[in-house]
Design a protein around this motif. Structure first.
Motif, short mmCIF file in Angstrom:
data_model
loop_
_atom_site.label_atom_id
_atom_site.label_comp_id
_atom_site.label_asym_id
_atom_site.label_seq_id
_atom_site.Cartn_x
_atom_site.Cartn_y
_atom_site.Cartn_z
N ALA A 4 0.83 -1.21 0.00
CA ALA A 4 0.00 0.00 0.00
C ALA A 4 0.86 1.26 0.00
CB ALA A 4 -0.93 -0.02 1.20
N ALA A 5 1.92 1.26 0.78
CA ALA A 5 2.73 2.47 0.90
C ALA A 5 3.32 2.86 -0.45
CB ALA A 5 3.84 2.24 1.92
N THR A 6 3.82 1.87 -1.19
CA THR A 6 4.42 2.18 -2.50
C THR A 6 3.36 2.63 -3.48
OG1 THR A 6 5.61 0.15 -2.01
CG2 THR A 6 6.17 1.28 -4.06
N VAL A 7 2.26 1.89 -3.55
CA VAL A 7 1.23 2.22 -4.54
C VAL A 7 0.68 3.62 -4.28
CG1 VAL A 7 -1.05 1.59 -5.41
CG2 VAL A 7 0.63 -0.19 -4.96
N LEU A 8 0.58 4.00 -3.02
CA LEU A 8 -0.04 5.30 -2.70
C LEU A 8 0.94 6.47 -2.81
CD1 LEU A 8 -2.19 4.16 0.31
CD2 LEU A 8 -3.02 4.83 -1.93
N THR A 9 2.22 6.19 -2.77
CA THR A 9 3.16 7.31 -2.83
C THR A 9 3.98 7.33 -4.11
OG1 THR A 9 4.68 5.98 -1.53
CG2 THR A 9 3.42 7.65 -0.35
#
Lengths: 687, 297
Positions: A242-247
């Protein structure tokens, strides 16, 4: 914490037979495994195939769909090839679905407790004598207060949030190993949504189930999921943490999607993603996103990229993931509103009250006035020439009602609407002068509803042009084309019917129809709520451009605080038809003073990893405003005392036109604020 | 798929709605059979005088109640008249009268219904109670009352049928209108300041028309039955003009010894009614109207 792969979709393609007889795929080569204890979010715009995928995970295909290739395994068995009886045993018992709008999936003539007992009986895991106790437990699990009382109620006696909780309890009744959630919070108010999402992420963490969360809302996904899958045109284009996809996602579409989301902290307009996704069967031999991609090369058109693993983890369907980083995920610069000096007041709402109470026959005979507390009361707003005033609030806050009163569709019960120094505006359309009618135009939420399905775009645009300017023949056509061009559509749209247009195009036509009248004041009623985010960004940009060109004044109503932020100069916060706070957008958003504004802002979900909503106001249903005192008295977390229930709150000025309606002294309001937390530590902050 | 991926904006030309609806109707067995029956009956009614094998008045004393043979394919009646001739001509009056009365009924009932659905208020309350009262009375009583007062004949029957069969249309049109009035495009038209007539004409009419067309087809079959019933009772067509209702009434006394004079008109009438009903059903499906929701009277 995560275990073995429970849901395993392998090379799944699903399609339907088109009119031409060709099989058109809606899902193409989906490979997706979900482990026990894992929460996977599937995000995509309408038509991306995300719901079809979620249903296929349950072994369900909508009417007309058929499997082209692949399998949908659950615990090693292919659900799509399973006999119906066996499938029935797995559904509910091992894998449960929580639908959108669960109020409609609960039986209206059965008490909540009885419905839960029914699903317990169906799964047969609990002895019938233990049903009442298990029902209470389930209702406690979904954090419903006073489970015994809730169990004895009918679904219509519960609020939307409570109904959704009951639906979750029902899904948990069979003690399933996997939960599928299909837009479980769409259509709920922000504060309710925040509460439901907290509950879901808690359930996911505590019971270690495999969870699949389908949504168009990246903010909601960010709150619940550890892994995010992005879908586009029936394909998985990105899969990662999630962190990568969202940032910092590695796919151009995902980056464009992020940039198109309006955010609370950013007053500028979101960036639009131009173009639209290909229809089923309309994808060429190459990449499905190639037509809209900023970094596409000739090779991207020739060959469809595979879903390849990334070094940093996850998978991406792009030939050039390392170059995708050049596409911005945030907009910067372009300020949405030119705040500053505005002209004379154009519209003034003074002490406006609107009541929907109907006179009963007895009242009519006795000559009595209708009883009841007015839906909207004590609303004072001045709207100046060229300004954009945003009205925000949850459902039932009376924001659309106020617009209808200004448009003359609802007669106020008290107070006055004055317009452009010409004095009080006649209450209803029938009594207004033609130039007053022309000056005020309304744009509705859903263009499917606001455009006559039987009229061509030309006929739709002709309505205001004939009525207000008496145009006909070539002059009419010429003017229509000019207006279409202003909303960035071409003359070839004139002969089309609304059903042949995409959602964004339809809303552009609706905007064109309003601007055809050359209005001074445009009332926008949730104009972007029915649209996908990337389309919403384009519509917001268009509205901003039109305002700059023609100096039109807007009243912009939305439940989405970030959207209002992007466009408005001033913001008015409404609760139960009463004003809570009004002021310049910058002041209200940076320093929300009224407890309700604070609660509302705290509940907004932003697509940031680790962003936690702050839950303050109680998640309860209010059917009507309190007859006396502050409208927010029943849910307020800063209640001063009995004075809140007895006396109308005073208007306190915080400077620069920032007015707060609250009993608490303004210094205390400003200093007592909760700072929004952005970290991942600890449970959500509930006061 | 005509539009390729490189031109996502290309949209196929708009097909004519009428053509699309008829094509859709013909794709269903009910539509095919229904349309065939209706078209066949209408053609027979129009052209029967030109190819009827006998004179419908010609009596043959040598062949009274004769069974079907090579001369008289469907036999003869009690006066020795050819049943085939009388059957194919017997629908002319019924079809003519109802084909004129049905559009009249749909027109006045539809317009009033649309107006009441849009306007609402006191007038709507009162008129709808009057409609309820009318619908509560048996139709045959109302019809007979009119006929007794004004006499028989086409000049009385057409307005009478059009009047009574327009009343249930008011209800259908009003209900269909109320569904549409609540939609935003009507609200938008009101907010722009269009007059009621303009809203009826531009926004409502096209959207209610589907429901009215299906309703009209259903009304037509009810009206045919009503007309035939009146003839059967002796208030419709006067002898010796052939008419299905009259033929059934005349020959029912001989049913035991000669069933064919009664059977032929019964089959003709029922095939037309069934044809109309099947057509209405297929039309409703092609237009996307849920007939289960529509009130039936």
């Amino acid at each position: 914490m995560t275990g073995d792969v429970l849901i395993d979709v392998q090379n799944l393609s699903i399609g339907f037979k088109g009119r031409s007889g060709k099989l058109l795929p809606v899902l193409r080569n989906i490979d997706l495994g979900v482990r026990r204890g894992e929460t996977v979010g599937i995000v995509g715009e309408s038509g991306s195939g995300k719901s079809t995928l979620a249903l296929a995970m349950m072994g369900y295909l909508k009417h007309g769909l058929r499997v082209i290739s692949g399998q949908s395994l659950f615990g090693g068995n292919d659900l799509l090839a399973m006999p119906a009886r066996e499938l029935q045993r797995i559904r509910g018992g091992k894998i449960a679905l929580i639908p959108q709008n669960s109020g409609q999936s609960l039986s209206p003539n059965l008490r909540v407790g009885a419905q839960l007992a029914e699903s317990l009986a169906l799964h047969g895991k609990v002895a019938p004598s233990a049903f009442p106790q298990r029902v209470t437990e389930l209702l406690q699990q979904v954090r419903l207060p006073d489970p015994a009382a809730i169990a004895s109620r009918y679904p219509h006696e519960l609020s939307g949030g409570q109904q959704q909780r009951v639906a979750i309890a029902m899904a948990l009744a069979g003690d399933p190993e996997a939960l599928l959630l299909d837009e479980p919070t769409t259509g709920l108010d922000v504060t309710t949504q925040a509460h439901i999402l907290e509950l879901l992420s808690d359930i996911a963490a505590r019971y270690s189930k495999a969870m699949v969360y389908v949504s168009h809302d990246l903010g909601a996904i960010a709150r619940v999921c550890s892994r995010v899958v992005v879908m586009y045109a029936g394909e998985i284009i990105l899969d990662g943490g999630a962190a990568t996809v969202l940032t910092n996602p590695g796919h151009p579409y995902a980056r464009g999607l992020l940039a198109s989301i309006p955010r609370l902290a950013n007053p500028s307009l979101p960036l639009a993603l131009e173009g639209r996704p290909p229809p089923p069967g309309g994808v060429g031999p190459g990449c499905s996103f190639v037509e809209r991609c900023a970094i596409a090369e000739a090779a991207c058109r020739a060959e469809r990229p595979g879903l390849q693993p990334l070094l940093a983890g996850g998978r991406v369907r792009c030939r050039l993931p390392e170059r995708a980083g050049s596409i911005p995920t945030r907009r910067d610069g372009k300020p949405g509103s030119a705040s500053g000096s505005f002209g004379e007041p154009l519209v003034r709402l003074s002490n406006l009250a609107i009541s929907y109470a109907r006179q009963s026959l007895v009242d009519q005979l006795l000559g009595r006035k209708p009883q009841g507390v007015p839906t909207v009361d004590r609303v004072d707003i001045d709207i100046r020439q060229g300004e954009v005033v945003g009205l925000v609030g949850e459902s039932g806050s009376g924001k659309s009602t106020i617009l209808k009163a200004i448009a003359g569709l609802v007669a106020p019960a008290g107070g006055e609407i004055t317009y452009d120094r010409s004095g009080a505006l006649p209450a209803t359309v029938e009594h207004r002068r033609p130039e007053q009618l022309r000056d005020i135009q309304l744009i509705f939420q859903n263009p499917d509803e606001s455009l006559n399905p039987r009229h061509t775009i030309e006929q739709i645009l002709a309505q205001p042009l004939q009525l207000y300017f008496g145009l006909s023949g070539d002059a009419l056509r010429e003017r229509s084309i000019g207006i279409l061009e202003r909303v960035r559509l071409g003359a070839h749209y004139l002969d089309r019917l609304p059903s042949q247009l995409s959602g964004g195009e339809k809303q552009r036509v609706a905007i064109a129809r309003a601007f055809a009248a050359e209005p001074k004041l445009v009332l926008c009623d949730e104009v972007t709520s029915a649209l996908d985010v990337s389309v919403q960004a384009a519509v917001l940009d268009l509205l901003d451009q039109l305002r700059r060109d023609s100096g039109t004044t807007y009243i912009f109503v939305s439940h989405d605080l970030a959207v209002v932020r992007a466009l408005s100069d001033r913001v008015a916060v409404l609760y139960q038809g009463r004003l809570c706070e009004i002021g310049p957008a910058a002041a209200v958003y940076s320093r929300p003073c009224h407890p309700y504004t604070e609660a509302l802002m705290g509940a907004v979900l932003e697509p940031e990893p680790g962003a936690r909503p702050v839950l303050m106001a109680e998640d309860i249903m209010e059917l009507s405003p309190p007859p006396k005192g502050c409208p927010f008295q029943r849910r307020c977390h800063r209640k001063v005392g009995p004075i809140c229930e007895s006396t109308t709150p005073p208007q306190q000025d915080a400077g620069a036109g920032h007015v707060i309606h609250c009993h608490m002294p303004i210094e205390d309001l400003a200093s007592a604020q909760i700072v929004r937390t952005w970290d991942n530590a600890g449970p959500p902050h509930v006061q | 798929m005509r539009a390729g991926p490189t031109t996502p904006d290309a949209i196929p030309a708009r097909p004519s709605r009428l053509v699309a609806v008829i094509r859709e109707m013909l794709s269903r067995p009910s539509g095919c059979i229904g349309l065939f029956l209706v078209v066949a009956h209408v053609i027979l009614a129009l052209l029967s005088p030109y190819f009827a094998p006998f004179d419908f008045k010609a009596m043959n004393a040598n062949a009274i109640l004769a069974p079907p043979d090579t001369t008289h394919w469907l036999g003869t009646d009690q006066l020795g008249r050819d049943i085939l001739t009388r059957t194919i001509m017997g629908g002319r009056q019924a079809i003519l009268v109802t084909a004129i009365a049905t559009p009249l009924a749909v027109a006045w009932g539809g317009l009033l219904g649309i107006y009441l659905g849009l306007a609402g208020g006191r007038l709507d309350d009162i008129l709808m109670r009057v409609v309820d009262a009318f619908l509560a009375l048996p139709w045959i009583l109302k019809m007979l009352l009119m006929i007794v007062t004004f006499g028989t004949g086409v000049g009385v029957l057409i307005p009478t049928l059009a009047f009574f069969y327009g009343i249930p249309v008011i209800r259908i049109a009003r209900a269909a209108t109320q569904n549409i009035v609540a939609r935003d495009f009507v609200l938008a038209a009101r907010a722009r300041g269009h007059s009621r007539v303009s809203i009826m004409r531009r926004e409502l009419f096209g959207n209610v028309l589907d429901a009215l067309m299906v309703e009209g087809a259903m009304r037509w079959s009810w009206m045919l039955l009503a007309f035939t019933s009146l003839s059967f009772l002796g208030f419709g067509v006067s002898p010796p003009t052939p008419d299905w209702g009259l033929m059934i009434a005349d020959s029912r006394n001989f049913m035991a010894i000669a069933p064919w004079p009664a059977f032929a008109p019964v089959i003709a009438l029922s095939s037309l009614i069934i044809g109309i009903n099947l057509t209405a059903d297929a039309l409703a499906k092609a237009l996307g109207i849920d007939r289960a929701q529509a009130a039936v009277h």
